[in-house]
Design an enzyme around this catalytic site. Structure first.
Site, short mmCIF file in Angstrom:
data_model
loop_
_atom_site.label_atom_id
_atom_site.label_comp_id
_atom_site.label_asym_id
_atom_site.label_seq_id
_atom_site.Cartn_x
_atom_site.Cartn_y
_atom_site.Cartn_z
N SER A 1 0.84 -1.20 0.00
CA SER A 1 0.00 0.00 0.00
C SER A 1 0.87 1.25 0.00
O SER A 1 1.96 1.26 0.57
CB SER A 1 -0.88 0.03 1.25
OG SER A 1 -1.61 -1.15 1.37
N1 SAH Z 1 -0.98 -3.42 3.56
C1 SAH Z 1 -0.50 -4.48 2.70
C2 SAH Z 1 -1.45 -4.60 1.52
C3 SAH Z 1 -1.31 -5.82 0.75
S1 SAH Z 1 -2.42 -5.98 -0.61
C4 SAH Z 1 0.91 -4.10 2.24
O1 SAH Z 1 1.24 -2.94 2.33
O2 SAH Z 1 1.67 -4.96 1.79
C5 SAH Z 1 -3.73 -6.89 0.11
C6 SAH Z 1 -3.45 -8.31 0.51
O3 SAH Z 1 -4.68 -8.88 0.91
C7 SAH Z 1 -2.90 -9.21 -0.60
O4 SAH Z 1 -1.68 -9.74 -0.20
C8 SAH Z 1 -3.97 -10.31 -0.73
O5 SAH Z 1 -3.44 -11.59 -1.01
C9 SAH Z 1 -4.63 -10.26 0.62
N2 SAH Z 1 -5.99 -10.82 0.69
C10 SAH Z 1 -7.01 -10.66 -0.19
N3 SAH Z 1 -8.08 -11.35 0.23
C11 SAH Z 1 -7.74 -11.95 1.41
C12 SAH Z 1 -8.42 -12.81 2.32
N4 SAH Z 1 -9.68 -13.22 2.12
N5 SAH Z 1 -7.76 -13.25 3.42
C13 SAH Z 1 -6.46 -12.87 3.64
N6 SAH Z 1 -5.78 -12.07 2.82
C14 SAH Z 1 -6.40 -11.61 1.71
#
Ligand code: SAH
Length: 233
Positions: free
Chosen positions: A80
């Site tokens: 993010s």
């Molecule tokens: N704040 C994090 C954002 C990652 S993007 C950062 O800065 O790295 C969002 C993440 O949510 C992705 O890695 C994706 O795989 C995860 N995600 C999506 N649906 C999900 C679910 N049902 N359970 C767990 N993780 C999930």
């Protein structure tokens, strides 16, 4: 241990400090830019000055770690952008639930997890892509953040084993507010998540008013969709 690295090997001070485009000066400039964009929460800004965002990104992209942009972390996912991490942390702190246990859904690379770790006594973070979960878990361990636990799980239904939480933050967007997440909150807790189907979604804050759950929208954000099921390595 002689020969070979242990996963628990800590990052060296030099790795954490960074150099050039990953140096303290670059981190300070990122915080200044966030202030210029209207961010005023000094506690969160100070934490973002400290957390080595460059260690959460593949080395080839580390020189871009302090740009205010989302960057790829593999598997079609992104870290993010700093502004979003700051805003979401600030909103949670303004709700009041500092110090307790927080659930994060969607660990990604673990950067938001590390920022939350400065304000909460325990951070439970769930990630549905196993390779990302493993990497984030090792990173947070190497930073000495032992009160962070990264779990390979589908966070669609939260993580009931750790409930109740002071706060729940999701970094992936469901289509609507999932009721079962509300059931895992303390009565004074709050849920912060992007909600919607499209390219951009409404950042939504849900709190108990004493009689009912009330939600407020706080502007448009861009997150990946919250998907069900697990993706193994
Ligand atoms: N704040 C994090 C954002 C990652 S993007 C950062 O800065 O790295 C969002 C993440 O949510 C992705 O890695 C994706 O795989 C995860 N995600 C999506 N649906 C999900 C679910 N049902 N359970 C767990 N993780 C999930």
């Amino acid at each position: 241990m002689v020969g070979g690295a242990r996963v628990s090997d800590s990052y060296t001070d030099l790795e954490i400090q960074g150099a050039g485009m990953t140096s303290q000066r670059t981190r300070d400039r990122m915080a200044e830019r966030l202030q210029e964009q209207g961010i005023r929460h000094m506690q969160v800004l100070n934490v973002m000055r400290r957390v080595p965002r460059h260690l959460f990104i593949e080395e080839a992209l580390a020189h871009r770690a302090y740009e205010d942009t989302a960057l790829p972390i593999g598997f079609g996912q992104t870290i993010s952008q700093p502004w979003v991490v700051e805003r979401m942390t600030e909103i949670l702190l303004e709700c009041g639930p500092v110090g307790g246990r927080v659930l994060e859904i969607g660990t990604g690379c673990g950067y938001q997890t590390a920022v939350l770790a400065e304000f909460f006594s325990q951070v439970i973070s769930v990630e549905r892509i196993q390779a990302l979960q493993k990497k984030a878990s090792v990173r947070l361990q190497r930073l000495g953040l032992e009160h962070c636990e990264v779990i390979f799980a589908d966070g669609m239904s939260g993580w009931p084993a750790g409930a109740p939480y002071s706060a729940i933050l999701a970094a992936a967007a469901p289509w609507g507010i999932p009721e079962f997440l509300l059931e895992q909150l303390e009565p004074t807790g709050c849920l912060l998540l992007p909600v919607g189907k499209g390219e951009s979604q409404e950042l939504t804050l849900v709190q108990w008013s004493g009689q009912r759950w009330e939600s407020r929208t706080l502007g448009q954000v861009k997150f990946v969709p919250m998907l069900g099921g697990l993706k193994g390595a």
